[in-house]
Write a protein that holds these residues in place. Structure first.
Motif, PDB file in Angstrom:
ATOM      1  N   SER A 166      -2.894 -25.436  32.124  1.00 47.35           N
ATOM      2  CA  SER A 166      -1.097 -25.180  32.329  1.00 47.35           C
ATOM      3  C   SER A 166      -1.038 -25.443  31.186  1.00 47.35           C
ATOM      4  O   SER A 166      -1.284 -25.642  30.033  1.00 47.35           O
ATOM      5  N   PRO A 167       0.462 -25.755  30.831  1.00 51.93           N
ATOM      6  CA  PRO A 167       0.934 -25.817  29.437  1.00 51.93           C
ATOM      7  C   PRO A 167       0.716 -26.874  29.088  1.00 51.93           C
ATOM      8  O   PRO A 167       0.474 -27.915  30.258  1.00 51.93           O
ATOM      9  N   ASN A 168       0.472 -26.809  27.492  1.00 48.31           N
ATOM     10  CA  ASN A 168       0.407 -28.944  26.755  1.00 48.31           C
ATOM     11  C   ASN A 168      -0.396 -28.868  27.054  1.00 48.31           C
ATOM     12  O   ASN A 168      -1.031 -30.407  27.314  1.00 48.31           O
ATOM     13  N   VAL A 169      -2.259 -28.463  28.192  1.00 48.26           N
ATOM     14  CA  VAL A 169      -2.721 -29.615  28.446  1.00 48.26           C
ATOM     15  C   VAL A 169      -3.761 -29.592  26.948  1.00 48.26           C
ATOM     16  O   VAL A 169      -4.985 -29.936  26.707  1.00 48.26           O
ATOM     17  N   LYS A 171      -4.613 -26.496  24.630  1.00 46.32           N
ATOM     18  CA  LYS A 171      -5.269 -25.238  24.400  1.00 46.32           C
ATOM     19  C   LYS A 171      -5.316 -24.773  22.845  1.00 46.32           C
ATOM     20  O   LYS A 171      -6.373 -24.282  22.690  1.00 46.32           O
ATOM     21  N   SER A 172      -4.051 -25.181  22.550  1.00 44.93           N
ATOM     22  CA  SER A 172      -4.502 -24.728  21.110  1.00 44.93           C
ATOM     23  C   SER A 172      -4.571 -25.485  20.163  1.00 44.93           C
ATOM     24  O   SER A 172      -5.944 -25.019  19.103  1.00 44.93           O
ATOM     25  N   THR A 173      -5.179 -26.865  20.751  1.00 39.95           N
ATOM     26  CA  THR A 173      -5.730 -27.874  19.492  1.00 39.95           C
ATOM     27  C   THR A 173      -7.252 -27.526  19.634  1.00 39.95           C
ATOM     28  O   THR A 173      -8.137 -27.448  18.875  1.00 39.95           O
ATOM     29  N   GLN A 250       0.206 -38.362  29.893  1.00 41.43           N
ATOM     30  CA  GLN A 250       0.968 -37.984  29.397  1.00 41.43           C
ATOM     31  C   GLN A 250       1.341 -36.692  29.955  1.00 41.43           C
ATOM     32  O   GLN A 250       1.953 -35.236  30.345  1.00 41.43           O
ATOM     33  N   ASN A 277      -9.819 -32.656  29.011  1.00 41.62           N
ATOM     34  CA  ASN A 277      -9.385 -33.059  27.954  1.00 41.62           C
ATOM     35  C   ASN A 277      -8.824 -34.731  27.840  1.00 41.62           C
ATOM     36  O   ASN A 277      -7.894 -34.530  29.102  1.00 41.62           O
ATOM     37  N   ASP A 280      -9.930 -39.228  25.922  1.00 44.97           N
ATOM     38  CA  ASP A 280      -9.317 -40.594  25.315  1.00 44.97           C
ATOM     39  C   ASP A 280      -7.969 -41.876  25.279  1.00 44.97           C
ATOM     40  O   ASP A 280      -8.006 -42.434  25.203  1.00 44.97           O
ATOM     41  N   SER A 281      -7.096 -40.134  26.464  1.00 40.85           N
ATOM     42  CA  SER A 281      -6.019 -41.693  26.796  1.00 40.85           C
ATOM     43  C   SER A 281      -5.671 -41.364  28.231  1.00 40.85           C
ATOM     44  O   SER A 281      -5.149 -40.667  28.478  1.00 40.85           O
ATOM     45  N   SER A 305     -11.952 -34.917  24.042  1.00 38.35           N
ATOM     46  CA  SER A 305     -10.673 -34.793  23.322  1.00 38.35           C
ATOM     47  C   SER A 305     -10.503 -33.869  22.280  1.00 38.35           C
ATOM     48  O   SER A 305     -11.413 -33.929  21.707  1.00 38.35           O
TER      49      SER A 305
HETATM   50  P1  GDP Z   1      -1.385 -25.623  24.905  1.00 39.77           P
HETATM   51  O1  GDP Z   1       0.624 -25.831  25.149  1.00 39.77           O
HETATM   52  O2  GDP Z   1      -1.936 -26.322  25.904  1.00 39.77           O
HETATM   53  O3  GDP Z   1      -2.049 -25.261  23.268  1.00 39.77           O
HETATM   54  O4  GDP Z   1      -1.398 -27.573  23.949  1.00 39.77           O
HETATM   55  P2  GDP Z   1      -1.265 -27.885  22.456  1.00 39.77           P
HETATM   56  O5  GDP Z   1      -2.611 -28.412  21.872  1.00 39.77           O
HETATM   57  O6  GDP Z   1       0.420 -27.447  21.851  1.00 39.77           O
HETATM   58  O7  GDP Z   1      -1.597 -29.616  22.490  1.00 39.77           O
HETATM   59  C1  GDP Z   1      -0.009 -30.546  23.451  1.00 39.77           C
HETATM   60  C2  GDP Z   1      -0.333 -31.774  23.250  1.00 39.77           C
HETATM   61  O8  GDP Z   1      -1.043 -32.192  23.567  1.00 39.77           O
HETATM   62  C3  GDP Z   1      -0.513 -32.078  21.672  1.00 39.77           C
HETATM   63  O9  GDP Z   1       0.946 -33.077  21.479  1.00 39.77           O
HETATM   64  C4  GDP Z   1      -1.283 -32.396  21.033  1.00 39.77           C
HETATM   65  O10 GDP Z   1      -1.382 -33.315  19.945  1.00 39.77           O
HETATM   66  C5  GDP Z   1      -1.777 -33.300  22.446  1.00 39.77           C
HETATM   67  N1  GDP Z   1      -3.252 -32.997  22.819  1.00 39.77           N
HETATM   68  C6  GDP Z   1      -4.043 -32.543  22.373  1.00 39.77           C
HETATM   69  N2  GDP Z   1      -5.376 -32.514  22.974  1.00 39.77           N
HETATM   70  C7  GDP Z   1      -5.516 -34.008  23.196  1.00 39.77           C
HETATM   71  C8  GDP Z   1      -6.108 -35.124  23.134  1.00 39.77           C
HETATM   72  O11 GDP Z   1      -7.585 -34.625  22.903  1.00 39.77           O
HETATM   73  N3  GDP Z   1      -5.560 -36.171  23.199  1.00 39.77           N
HETATM   74  C9  GDP Z   1      -4.678 -36.324  23.304  1.00 39.77           C
HETATM   75  N4  GDP Z   1      -4.345 -37.668  23.214  1.00 39.77           N
HETATM   76  N5  GDP Z   1      -3.929 -36.221  23.017  1.00 39.77           N
HETATM   77  C10 GDP Z   1      -3.774 -34.185  22.935  1.00 39.77           C
END
Ligand code: GDP
Length: 329
Positions: A166-169, A171-173, A250, A277, A280-281, A305
């Motif tokens: 889903s969005p914001n999970v 992925k790009s991190t 979150q 994922n 850690d929180s 994480s």
């Molecule tokens: P995407 O939309 O799935 O590509 O998600 P992003 O990689 O842009 O990450 C969305 C948010 O989640 C960002 O604010 C990241 O910093 C945060 N995030 C990603 N991985 C982790 C994690 O392992 N732990 C925490 N606490 N936040 C994370």
């Protein structure tokens, strides 16, 4: 195999092509008036042939890799048949325009010197209005090609790790954590949204990692172009899925929404590694619900994480194992 549209040359759109010709005509001279007008029409013919060359070098749609064929259809927003019809209209229009120009060139050759300029202008008018009549088709295919050309970094033959969820999970991190270099940014056609493409090596085998733009759990026909492109990658690339759940406080999506999306993705591609994922929180309630759902469906999962590098080495090992199994087959 690279993007089959990458090297395709795009001719100018109809109005631009006519402007090019109009700008050039006064600069063309000849030994006689007839000679000059013939040269002018030959120049127009050369320009019209750019459309013919374009259609002839357009990739054979039926031979496209399914990933690119579906990407073409999604980008076009119309069926493959519509694209084929337009291509054949462009083909026919440029052939007809060429034959009109040739006919006028012959007429000028045979005509009186005083008529040459009038005939040239007639030919110019006829061909320009023919092109304008087909402008919608021609300009549309040119725009479509320009957008397909932007998809430069995805090789459908290369083993691919597709990060989904889903969005914001996160992925790009994760892409930036598991692929060596800083991920390149590749444009996905027709959208402002980008997907990240990174690469890494497993025992000398080059693997590409992409994050699919966030997909929502909803029926396919309600999905927007970005989501359909993500599903296309999941379905048609030679890939292993890493499906991420967000189990943090979150999290924007409920366990059920995330789980339903996983279920749908598994229908397209069963070779999936599931990871929870943001461990850690973690939100204990969310964590308990997600892990229960997965266990009840006999689905294994890892805990990671992406941001804090927890469980990433184990995840990489699992990816390595799956890639090697996939390549062996
Ligand atoms: P995407 O939309 O799935 O590509 O998600 P992003 O990689 O842009 O990450 C969305 C948010 O989640 C960002 O604010 C990241 O910093 C945060 N995030 C990603 N991985 C982790 C994690 O392992 N732990 C925490 N606490 N936040 C994370």
């Amino acid at each position: 195999m690279l993007n089959p549209f990458e090297k395709l040359n795009c001719p100018p759109k109809v109005e631009d092509l006519i402007k090019i010709v109009l700008g050039r005509l006064p600069k063309i001279s000849g030994n006689t008036i007839k000679d000059r007008e013939i040269r002018r029409l030959i120049y127009y013919d050369e320009q019209v042939k750019r459309y013919l060359n374009f259609v002839n070098s357009f990739p054979r749609i039926d031979n496209l890799h399914p990933f690119y064929k579906e990407a073409l259809e999604i980008t076009a927003g119309k069926s493959i048949d519509n694209i084929k019809i337009c291509l054949s209209i462009i083909n026919k229009t440029s052939l007809t325009a060429s034959s009109i120009l040739k006919r006028y060139i012959n007429e000028i050759r045979k005509s009186d010197e005083t008529l040459a300029n009038k005939l040239m202008r007639q030919a110019f008018g006829r061909v320009s209005s023919l092109l304008r009549k087909r402008k919608d088709c021609i300009d549309w295919i040119i725009d479509l090609t320009k957008n397909m050309k932007k998809m430069k970094s995805i090789d459908p033959e290369m083993p691919t790790v597709i990060i989904a969820g889903s969005p914001n999970v996160g992925k790009s991190t994760l892409v930036s954590k598991i692929s060596s270099a800083k991920p390149e940014i590749a444009n996905y056609p027709f959208t402002t949204k980008e997907i990240h493409v990174g690469h890494f090596d497993i025992n000398g085998i080059k693997v590409q990692v992409i994050d699919t733009p966030g997909i929502l759990d909803r029926p396919m026909k309600e999905r927007n172009q970005i989501e359909r492109k993500a599903i296309n990658a999941i379905k048609n690339l030679n890939g292993i899925i890493v499906f991420l759940f967000d189990i943090s406080q979150q999290s924007l999506y409920s366990p059920k929404e995330q789980f339903d999306l996983l279920r749908e993705i598994l229908e397209f591609n069963k070779n999936a590694i599931i990871a929870l994922n943001k461990i850690d929180s973690k939100d204990e309630k969310l964590y308990a619900e997600v892990s229960k759902m997965l266990r009840e469906n006999s689905l294994n999962f890892m805990e990671i994480s992406a941001e804090n590098n927890i469980g990433i080495d184990d995840l990489k090992e699992e990816i390595k194992k799956r890639v090697l199994e996939m390549v062996k087959q």
